[in-house]
Design an enzyme around this catalytic site. Structure first.
Site, PDB file in Angstrom:
ATOM      1  N   TYR A 174     -40.259  26.088  43.206  1.00  0.00           N
ATOM      2  CA  TYR A 174     -41.850  26.283  44.241  1.00  0.00           C
ATOM      3  C   TYR A 174     -42.533  27.124  43.997  1.00  0.00           C
ATOM      4  O   TYR A 174     -42.012  28.453  43.460  1.00  0.00           O
ATOM      5  CB  TYR A 174     -41.040  26.336  45.590  1.00  0.00           C
ATOM      6  N   ARG A 233     -37.416  16.086  50.725  1.00  0.00           N
ATOM      7  CA  ARG A 233     -38.437  16.086  51.584  1.00  0.00           C
ATOM      8  C   ARG A 233     -39.411  17.465  51.368  1.00  0.00           C
ATOM      9  O   ARG A 233     -39.046  18.392  50.814  1.00  0.00           O
ATOM     10  CB  ARG A 233     -38.029  16.315  53.033  1.00  0.00           C
ATOM     11  N   ARG A 269     -40.212  29.181  52.894  1.00  0.00           N
ATOM     12  CA  ARG A 269     -41.086  29.513  53.710  1.00  0.00           C
ATOM     13  C   ARG A 269     -40.498  30.721  54.496  1.00  0.00           C
ATOM     14  O   ARG A 269     -41.352  31.621  55.148  1.00  0.00           O
ATOM     15  CB  ARG A 269     -41.872  28.295  54.730  1.00  0.00           C
ATOM     16  N   ASP A 322     -42.355  19.222  54.026  1.00  0.00           N
ATOM     17  CA  ASP A 322     -42.973  19.049  55.480  1.00  0.00           C
ATOM     18  C   ASP A 322     -44.375  18.721  55.381  1.00  0.00           C
ATOM     19  O   ASP A 322     -45.059  18.825  54.374  1.00  0.00           O
ATOM     20  CB  ASP A 322     -42.791  20.435  55.944  1.00  0.00           C
TER      21      ASP A 322
END
Lengths: 252, 252
Positions: free
Chosen positions: A110, A50, A198, A52
């Site tokens: 990322y 996933r 995050r 967000d």
């Protein structure tokens, strides 16, 4: 039915996230709707994981089973041009029937972009988080080095995760000033927990501004205590850049 | 009343353009509304020139008269933070009462960004025009060289302009590939006519793909015939980057 793997990019600003949800349009729904337009059939897509709401992708990987054989470039073009403008289908190829975008992913990269200039750059308001205060980038890099290797990252995971095994291996964790007004964080590992990147960025910011010690990740890893980490950084800075697969030629 | 000059940046995507219009929100109205919130008075702002709907600015210059003396950084900060997120006030300074953002501008620089990759980059959909076909950049640069100097640009001006004198001087006109998927056009001159940059870019694209000869601008300048030029390129690629003023220390 032939199975296809596609690499997609999307601007996550206007989606509730990658995965289907009741509260709005997801990237998954947008693509599945397009597949239905093309085939008149319900096709489910599977992503590498996933993302967000507000999180972007340059290299998300999906797979799906298509009812008939179709030329790869023609299918890529049809999906690319018929999905909304904020989704691009970068490449597409036929894979073996046991390829799985999620279970076979063995490495993800990322990026996290932080706009540090004043005033806030209006062109980055959806594409980078904003933090215009003093940050010691060298200190942040020193702190990030504690993340390298194999650790239990329970203390860097948001609640609500159903994953039991929270041990992950991080191969790369870097922080660099890439322009006058931007810091770029790069994280590469065999997998990341729910909101983990995050939380890592939120913690690195608190280390960079001196409110947490440089070895804070050591403590978080040892104690598994989420309260020792910083806040979850905003979604708009986060990009899923690349997903790599270990597999022999027969499976992908 | 003290006069202030400000350099502003804006993402033009959600505006009808710089100048007030009846059909939607303009950058001018957004800033004037903010000035009214701060002062409870109607204040008119003057820009160095209009930008059309969807056109962006990194360095638009405005001036306005403020009812009382205010610290420059405090006024900049108030305007920057109270205007919508897609408008930034980059700098602000007090100027003499005869400074005029439009009449004293003596040089403007525009950039035009063209996304040339396949598939279209979803992150650039509002921030670059799209043209994924073969372009000969060297040929475009040769053609752009014909623009340099002082010419009557009637043939590169959209109808609807009320300006009588269509002679302008262009100091710089360049086309470069700045990344795998982007061309950057730079135009610097003493002023540009209505939609002129977008007509120049539309013409350069037709020269780059071989549909117009390399010396087409010479013919357009000689004949003043708009029909010899290419179409008006899309607004989302255009950025007003910088406005420079000739003025002695007393006036600005």
């Amino acid at each position: 039915m032939p199975r296809y793997k596609a690499v997609i990019a999307y601007d996550g600003t206007n989606y509730v996230g990658f995965q289907r949800q009741d509260n709005g349009l997801s990237v998954q729904e947008a693509i599945e709707t397009t597949l239905k337009k093309i085939t008149q059939q319900e096709i489910i897509i599977y992503g590498s994981g996933r993302t967000d709401s507000g999180v972007h992708a340059m290299g998300q990987v999906i797979h799906f089973d298509f009812p008939y054989e179709k030329d790869e470039e023609k299918l890529r073009f049809a999906l690319d041009t018929q999905t909304p403008n904020d989704i691009a289908v970068r490449s597409l190829e036929k894979v073996s029937a046991d390829f799985h975008a999620r279970y076979q992913a063995h490495e993800k990269t990322y990026h996290y972009r932080l706009n540090i200039g004043r005033p806030r750059n209006p062109f980055k308001r959806f594409y980078a988080a904003y933090y215009p205060y003093e940050l010691d980038v060298e200190r942040m890099q020193q702190a990030a080095n504690y993340l390298l290797g194999t650790h239990d990252f329970t203390g860097c995971c948001a609640s609500g995760s159903s994953v039991e095994d929270k041990v992950r291996t991080i191969y790369e964790a870097s922080v660099k000033k890439v322009s006058d007004d931007e810091l770029l964080f790069v994280f590469r590992g065999n997998g990341f927990l729910y909101k983990m990147i995050r939380i890592l960025v939120g913690t690195l910011i608190k280390i960079g501004n001196g409110r947490l010690p440089v070895d804070q990740f050591q403590k978080i890893i040892e104690t598994k205590d989420r309260h020792l980490a910083g806040p979850t950084a905003h979604p708009e800075g986060l990009y899923l850049m690349e997903v790599n697969y270990h597999c022999d030629e027969e499976t992908c």
